[in-house]
Design a protein around this motif. Structure first.
Motif, mmCIF file in Angstrom:
data_model
loop_
_atom_site.group_PDB
_atom_site.id
_atom_site.type_symbol
_atom_site.label_atom_id
_atom_site.label_comp_id
_atom_site.label_asym_id
_atom_site.label_seq_id
_atom_site.Cartn_x
_atom_site.Cartn_y
_atom_site.Cartn_z
ATOM 1 N N PRO A 78 -32.072 9.082 10.441
ATOM 2 C CA PRO A 78 -31.399 10.183 11.137
ATOM 3 C C PRO A 78 -31.948 10.462 12.531
ATOM 4 O O PRO A 78 -33.149 10.310 12.785
ATOM 5 N N GLN A 79 -31.026 10.828 13.422
ATOM 6 C CA GLN A 79 -31.439 11.351 14.727
ATOM 7 C C GLN A 79 -31.346 12.872 14.588
ATOM 8 O O GLN A 79 -32.274 13.524 14.158
ATOM 9 N N CYS A 80 -30.162 13.459 14.872
ATOM 10 C CA CYS A 80 -30.035 14.892 14.585
ATOM 11 C C CYS A 80 -29.799 15.133 13.100
ATOM 12 O O CYS A 80 -30.101 16.192 12.577
ATOM 13 N N GLY A 81 -29.226 14.137 12.425
ATOM 14 C CA GLY A 81 -29.047 14.223 10.982
ATOM 15 C C GLY A 81 -27.719 14.801 10.522
ATOM 16 O O GLY A 81 -27.398 14.754 9.330
ATOM 17 N N TYR A 82 -26.933 15.308 11.470
ATOM 18 C CA TYR A 82 -25.737 16.046 11.072
ATOM 19 C C TYR A 82 -24.747 15.186 10.279
ATOM 20 O O TYR A 82 -24.137 15.651 9.322
ATOM 21 N N CYS A 83 -24.607 13.935 10.643
ATOM 22 C CA CYS A 83 -23.600 13.081 9.996
ATOM 23 C C CYS A 83 -24.111 12.447 8.723
ATOM 24 O O CYS A 83 -23.360 11.783 8.015
ATOM 25 N N MET A 84 -25.422 12.584 8.455
ATOM 26 C CA MET A 84 -26.068 11.677 7.508
ATOM 27 C C MET A 84 -25.679 11.876 6.053
ATOM 28 O O MET A 84 -25.635 10.908 5.293
ATOM 29 N N SER A 85 -25.405 13.107 5.628
ATOM 30 C CA SER A 85 -25.009 13.226 4.220
ATOM 31 C C SER A 85 -23.678 12.512 3.999
ATOM 32 O O SER A 85 -23.491 11.833 2.984
ATOM 33 N N ILE A 125 -18.515 8.856 11.645
ATOM 34 C CA ILE A 125 -18.926 8.836 13.048
ATOM 35 C C ILE A 125 -20.313 9.462 13.195
ATOM 36 O O ILE A 125 -20.617 10.479 12.554
ATOM 37 N N CYS A 126 -21.149 8.845 14.011
ATOM 38 C CA CYS A 126 -22.470 9.393 14.301
ATOM 39 C C CYS A 126 -22.541 9.659 15.796
ATOM 40 O O CYS A 126 -22.551 8.719 16.594
ATOM 41 N N ARG A 127 -22.574 10.920 16.160
ATOM 42 C CA ARG A 127 -22.548 11.221 17.601
ATOM 43 C C ARG A 127 -23.869 10.817 18.246
ATOM 44 O O ARG A 127 -23.957 10.686 19.459
ATOM 45 N N CYS A 128 -24.921 10.629 17.453
ATOM 46 C CA CYS A 128 -26.187 10.166 18.010
ATOM 47 C C CYS A 128 -26.242 8.642 18.100
ATOM 48 O O CYS A 128 -27.214 8.095 18.621
ATOM 49 N N GLY A 129 -25.271 7.973 17.538
ATOM 50 C CA GLY A 129 -25.226 6.517 17.653
ATOM 51 C C GLY A 129 -26.290 5.803 16.852
ATOM 52 O O GLY A 129 -26.836 4.791 17.290
HETATM 53 S S1 FES Z 1 -27.637 11.458 13.449
HETATM 54 FE FE1 FES Z 1 -26.743 12.843 14.798
HETATM 55 S S2 FES Z 1 -24.665 12.627 14.332
HETATM 56 FE FE2 FES Z 1 -25.536 11.048 13.260
#
Ligand code: FES
Ligand code: FES
Lengths: 201, 156
Positions: B94-101, B130-134
């Motif tokens: 994870p980067q920000c983690g928002y998409c991860m679940s 989609i992962c906005r952190c790529g």
């Molecule tokens: S880790 Fe940030 S949106 Fe995927």
């Protein structure tokens, strides 16, 4: 004397009937029973098919009959976002199965997944491609049970008349264009079949 | 009243049957691991399992989930020991983690149906998340690692 005449008449009539039945059986093996030999009119059949053709080419119908393995979307028929694929049964793959998002009914509102209980595309073994097909090629494909899902022409007419997923095309939910009239579409195809189902060049 | 079975637990909620499942999970049941991204089935952040399939809970009316097994990221394993969870930690995905679940819930369907996915299978399964952190390359690596962990019988 009279008696003999009557029985010979009866015999002759019987022979004619038997010949007619045999002829009908032979024709039946070649063509569906919806048209009689004297309804045959190749030019009329071709003309009727050409009138039905634009419906097959409409995005609501064509988008799930693509030449490739991705369903298409929108009135510009672009490949489905999210790399959605046909999959082994025409129902998508893995986390991107059609029915995950395309539920039993259209979701209200624009740009939300439309739905239908039967939502799927043709399976890889029976691809039923519409995209890029000329009227002649599409016509031949639709007539060929090996390429049309094993349907007789009568079954094909029944399918386009009543199949729920076919009918979805005319009830596609908010923000989606509809193909030309369903009633006329079915009429044109009926005429095509009745006149002998000849295919355009 | 709607009866739901979420992560092997029964719940009864008094809610309009049209309400998106995501709202019920987050607002009524307090299961906030599942995220809201787009609300239009576009991004995958809200992915949960309905009878094992990766549905997008933002466009799933709660009535559709009645009588089905709902699994969220909180219920994927008992102790974060699912091979994907182990791999995600090992690869520091994870980067920000928002998409991860959502990513993990989609990947879980992939690994169940294809225990040794090639890159093309990963693309076929995961392109809807989609992962906005790529973080896509780490996601790919972690899925390959999870496949190995699963293949060796690891994971809980
Ligand atoms: S880790 Fe940030 S949106 Fe995927
Ligand atoms: S929030 Fe459901 S797909 Fe984006």
């Amino acid at each position: 004397m009279e008696k003999t005449d009557v029985s010979s008449q009866v015999l002759t009539q019987l022979a004619v009937k038997i010949m007619l039945v045999i002829a009908a059986l032979c024709l039946g093996a070649l063509a569906p029973s919806t048209w009689a030999a004297d309804d045959r009119d190749d030019a009329g059949a071709r003309a009727a098919f050409l009138k039905a053709y634009p419906v097959f080419m409409h995005p609501r119908c064509l988008n799930c009959h693509p030449a490739g393995d991705a369903p298409l979307q929108g009135d510009d028929s672009l490949p489905h976002a999210q790399n959605v694929q046909r999959g082994p049964e025409g129902r998508g793959r893995y986390a991107l199965k059609c029915a995950n998002c395309h539920q039993a009914a259209n979701l209200p509102g624009e740009n939300l997944p439309p739905g239908n209980p039967k939502w799927h595309m043709p399976p890889p073994g029976m691809r039923m491609v519409f995209q890029g097909k000329s009227p002649g090629d599409l016509c031949k494909q639709l007539k060929d049970p090996a390429q049309n899902g094993g349907m007789t022409l009568e079954e094909l007419i029944d399918h386009v008349s009543h199949d729920k997923l076919v009918l979805w095309g005319w009830d596609p939910g908010n923000g989606r264009s509809k193909p030309p009239s369903h009633v006329e579409f079915v009429d044109h195809l009926r005429t095509w079949v009745k006149k002998g189902a000849a295919c355009p060049e | 009243m709607i009866k739901l079975k979420v992560n092997r637990k029964e719940y009864t909620v008094d809610i309009n049957p049209e309400t998106p499942l995501l709202w019920v999970l987050r607002e009524n049941l307090g299961l906030t691991g599942t995220k809201f991204g787009c609300g239009m089935a576009l991004c995958g952040a809200c992915t949960v399992h309905l009878d094992g399939e990766a549905v997008r809970s933002c466009v799933t009316p709660v009535a559709r989930a009645e009588g089905k097994e709902i699994t969220t990221i909180e219920g994927l394993s008992l102790d974060s020991g699912h091979p994907l969870q182990q791999a995600w930690i090992a690869e520091d995905v994870p980067q920000c983690g928002y998409c991860m679940s959502g990513q993990i819930m989609s990947a879980a369907v992939l690994l169940r149906e294809n225990p040794r996915p090639a890159d093309a299978d990963i693309d076929a399964a995961m392109a809807g998340n989609i992962c906005r952190c790529g973080a896509y390359q780490r996601i790919r690596r972690a899925i390959h690692l999870a496949a190995r962990i699963q293949g060796q019988g690891g994971g809980r």
